[in-house]
Design an enzyme around this catalytic site. Structure first.
Site, PDB file in Angstrom:
ATOM      1  CD  GLU A 286      34.292  43.073  36.700  1.00 39.86           C
ATOM      2  OE1 GLU A 286      33.324  42.581  37.319  1.00 39.86           O
ATOM      3  OE2 GLU A 286      34.363  44.285  36.390  1.00 39.86           O
ATOM      4  CG  LEU A 287      34.810  37.963  42.394  1.00 41.81           C
ATOM      5  CD1 LEU A 287      33.641  37.230  43.045  1.00 41.81           C
ATOM      6  CD2 LEU A 287      35.903  38.178  43.429  1.00 41.81           C
TER       7      LEU A 287
END
Lengths: 400, 427
Positions: free
Chosen positions: A147-148
């Site tokens: 999710e970065l």
């Protein structure tokens, strides 16, 4: 020097849990809803992965190397493909063979391990990297976390594992007046370059493309290329990071998303821009400044932080209990248990327990097998309790 | 002796403990030589009729002589109950109800009285209406049948009891299984009024515990001399034992019931956290559902004990029995409980039991450990003791079983019969 557009698509499907009741604890070692997982994977493969891979392959061939994209495929998704839809792997291999597609590294189980445990994190990254090498013939050099999720510390850790580039979110509260359209470096280790997602332009495709209430609907490739060019007027590179399911699943084929993507390369090149992969971008452009991110950021929700997974007491509790087991799980030296442990770390289990219904509820409910976050929590904790019993039994067995 | 009894449900159609109690009591009365004519709405025909004659209120066509509404009303002095005060109604239903009410007001009686009115038999949106119609049918039944005394269970049937009394002139006994003060934090004035009216009209009031007797006397202002406590009993005949494979190695402490304020679930959770601090090898289970469930889940998560504290949701059928056989300690920390039959079921299943002093059942049990519901330390102490000192749990199990076996409906029915006699003799 010409300016670049960098596409990266995330491919991930979680291992959804079956309904696991209190009475099952200690009696049943089957945690996952194979039927739902297979059905959903087949559906998404036929709507998105297969047609989208075909489209991209055809585009790469047509533009003779001028069009490039990057993928990060979670280890969980790879395993589901191998089990239920091996043809998807083949079509990714065909993309890899063109040389115009870069595959990124991430945690094999799409987990939050970067926040919890250095050892678990490193283990999962190594596992994923070798999986990528086995399938696509190249060891990844660019890292993208689940999710970065990114912070100074995580970046430093990733740099120490030999990565030169990491992707993250161009979060407003981090950038302030600065633009996401440049290459930055990690604040602790300047050798790690950081590429930031341009969320406005990314979300124009990922979320707003088919929204008829949007002032700019309908969006066509020329208009969008013009926006890209404007955004790049005084900067270097625009990073368009999104879920791969955008093509065909979130935005259905009937919305014209495939036609839009097909027309995009020509439109972009007509504006004097080109395409590059994350590793090329890092080579090509000079970093402009170090990026200070003391607290973890991500690409999720309005807050762009970790509150989608660790935002309430249910999530905190489940997360703490999972990582409290780490030592004893590894002590079992049992491959099957360790593998199950990694599957229980998938960030999606925590995502389902999120109680932020109002702003991002629609995203949260997508692919969500539970009616309420409370059910998600109860079910997960029942599974985890059973798992803990197995682990303790195994340890006892090993000692004998 | 013949009694006309008004109930609301009967095995196998049970939405609450009331049906079980009615069933046990009528069986006990039959053994005591009392004939019971049981009136209930929507009898579906598969009830156990060995002990009672069940009259299905939906099958009673009202007499021709009663067709004249005014004549009927003058005999019964009927109370019109507006459905607009029903506690669980949303605005849309409210409007619909009012409209329907206005349309049907004048023709309602004649229309419904000429045909067999179908009762839904469940507590529904038009509950008050049903209560009122039930009372009208009760009047008709009272005029058709011969009996010595009328017995009405809980507020839903008080009105029927009153109607039957007015028509027949026979004495009325009402049975208070719960009051509006036990049901929720808000007392519905309409229900309260009906309850008070029933108690005032009754010749005798039976309460299921002294706790409830005090509420009846103090909150409803009823003359203590006509309020008698007859504790409930329990009937375990026809119950088969289950074999359950035990999955968890730890001991299990169980809460089983609706997860609502009156049942005191949060005290159970607080005590669980205290016990887990000193002995981690125990699991807690909260079985059931209710409006406090989500709050309880958050509380458990916040206390960091979710790996040892499980929620099952609402348990159906055999799962209740299964849960008891998996339990090592049963806890009922009710804040307010007129009686409380589930501790008896637990003790019958050889599970040592902790109950709150604020429950009616505490008055009849010697071998259950009793604590104040708010005293979390005492509750945690009791849990710890039953888990770790085999001597005390052995005493609780062995004597508990015997104690429960002695709570027979036959004996309770004898006391109910005595109440009938004093009502008939006007004492």
């Amino acid at each position: 020097m010409s300016k670049s557009v960098c596409f990266y698509f995330q491919v991930h499907q979680p291992d959804r849990l079956r309904q696991f009741r209190f009475f099952d604890i200690g009696n049943d070692f089957h945690y996952f809803d194979d039927f739902a997982n297979r059905t959903i994977l087949h559906r998404v493969a036929s709507r998105c992965y297969l047609p989208a891979n075909n489209t991209l392959l055809e585009m790469i061939r047509r533009h003779k190397g001028a069009f490039k994209v990057a993928f990060s495929i979670s280890g969980v998704a790879i395993e589901q493909f191998e089990k239920y839809a091996p043809e998807v792997i083949d079509s990714f291999k065909a993309l890899a063979d063109t040389g115009c597609v870069e595959f990124l590294s991430e945690t094999s189980s799409h987990s939050l391990a970067s926040l919890a445990s250095e050892r678990e994190f490193q283990k999962q990254v190594e596992e994923h990297a070798s999986m990528m090498e086995r399938l696509f013939g190249k060891k990844p050099v660019v890292f993208r976390n689940t999710e970065l999720i990114y912070s100074d510390d995580i970046g430093e850790k990733v740099a120490s594992m030999g990565y030169k580039v990491m992707l993250s979110e161009g979060a407003k509260h981090i950038l302030g007046w600065k633009s996401p359209n440049f290459v930055y470096t990690n604040a602790l280790n300047p050798r790690l370059k950081v590429l930031l997602r341009n969320f406005n332009l990314s979300d124009d495709i990922a979320f707003r493309f088919s929204d008829r209430g949007w002032a700019d609907w309908p969006l066509d490739a020329d208009k969008y290329a013009l926006w890209l060019a404007e955004s790049l007027k005084d900067s270097d590179i625009v990073n368009l990071f999104m879920d791969y399911e955008t093509l065909g699943e979130h935005q259905k084929a009937s919305t014209g998303i495939f036609e839009f993507i097909q027309a995009l390369p020509d439109a972009v090149m007509r504006q004097g821009m080109d395409f590059c992969t994350p590793s090329e971008a890092a080579d090509r452009y000079q970093p402009v400044a170090p990026l200070h991110v003391p607290y973890p950021i991500s690409w999720a929700d309005e807050e762009r932080d970790t509150s989608a997974w660790l935002g309430n007491e249910l999530q905190e509790e489940a997360y703490n209990k999972v990582y409290a087991l780490e030592k004893s799980v590894l002590e079992t030296k049992d491959d099957k248990l360790i593998k199950t442990y990694r599957m229980l770390q998938e960030s999606d289990h925590f995502y389902y327990m999120c109680t932020k219904f109002f702003s991002d509820g629609s995203v949260h409910s997508y692919f969500n097998p539970y009616d309420t976050p409370y059910e998600a929590f109860i079910n997960f904790m029942n599974v985890l309790s059973d798992f803990e019993i197995r682990v303790n039994e195994k340890i006892k067995e090993n000692k004998q | 002796m013949r009694v006309l009894m008004f109930g609301w449900e009967f095995p196998p159609h049970i939405a609450g403990g009331l049906g079980t109690a009615c069933y046990g009591m009528t069986k006990g009365l039959a053994k005591n030589g009392v004939e019971v004519l049981f009136v209930m709405p929507s009898a579906s025909g598969d009830e156990d009729q060995s002990a009672v004659r069940i009259i299905n209120a939906s099958d009673v066509a009202v007499y021709d002589t009663c067709c004249d509404v005014n004549d009927f009303l003058s005999k019964v002095r009927f109370l019109r109950v507006g459905s607009n005060l029903h506690p669980y109604i949303d605005p849309q239903e409210f409007t619909e109800l009012v409209e329907r009410e206005q349309r049907s007001q004048s023709s309602e009686f004649k229309f419904y009285f000429r045909q067999k009115y179908k009762f839904s038999g469940k507590y529904g949106a038009n509950l008050m209406e049903e209560v009122a119609r039930y009372a009208m049918v009760a009047g008709a039944i009272a005029s058709q049948n011969d009996f010595d005394v009328i017995h009405a269970h809980d507020w839903l049937t008080y009105l029927a009891g009153i109607a039957a009394k007015r028509i027949s002139g026979k004495p009325l006994v009402i049975h208070v299984h719960a009051t509006e003060f036990d049901r929720g934090s808000n007392v519905n004035p309409e229900v309260f009024r009906l309850e008070k009216m029933g108690m005032e009209e009754a010749d005798k009031v039976i309460t299921v515990s002294n706790l409830t007797r005090n509420i009846v006397i103090n909150k409803y202002g009823i003359d203590p001399s006509k309020v008698v406590t007859v504790h409930n009993a329990v009937d375990f005949s026809g119950r088969s034992s289950l074999s359950v494979s035990r999955g968890v190695p730890e001991k299990v402490i169980t809460f089983l019931g609706r997860i609502t304020f009156q049942k005191g679930p949060e005290y159970f959770i607080e005590a669980a956290a205290k016990v887990l601090k000193v002995c981690p090898n125990v699991r807690f289970v909260m079985a059931g559902s209710g409006d406090m469930m989500n709050r309880c889940i958050r509380q458990v998560a916040k206390l960091g004990i979710a790996d040892r504290f499980h929620f099952t949701g609402f348990l159906k059928g055999d799962d209740v029995q299964k849960m008891f056989s998996l339990s090592d300690v049963y806890v009922m920390p009710s804040v307010s409980e007129p009686f409380g039959i589930s501790p008896l079921e637990a003790m019958k299943s050889d599970v040592p039991t902790i109950i709150s002093k604020q429950s009616g059942v505490a008055e009849v049990l010697k071998y259950a450990i009793k604590v104040d519901f708010w005293d979390i330390d005492a509750l945690a102490d009791a849990m710890f003791a039953l888990l770790n000192y085999p001597a005390i749990s052995k005493v609780a199990i062995e004597n508990g079983r015997e104690e429960v076996d002695n709570l027979k409906w036959d004996a309770a029915a004898t006391r109910v019969k005595a109440v009938y006699e004093s009502a008939i003799n006007g004492k």
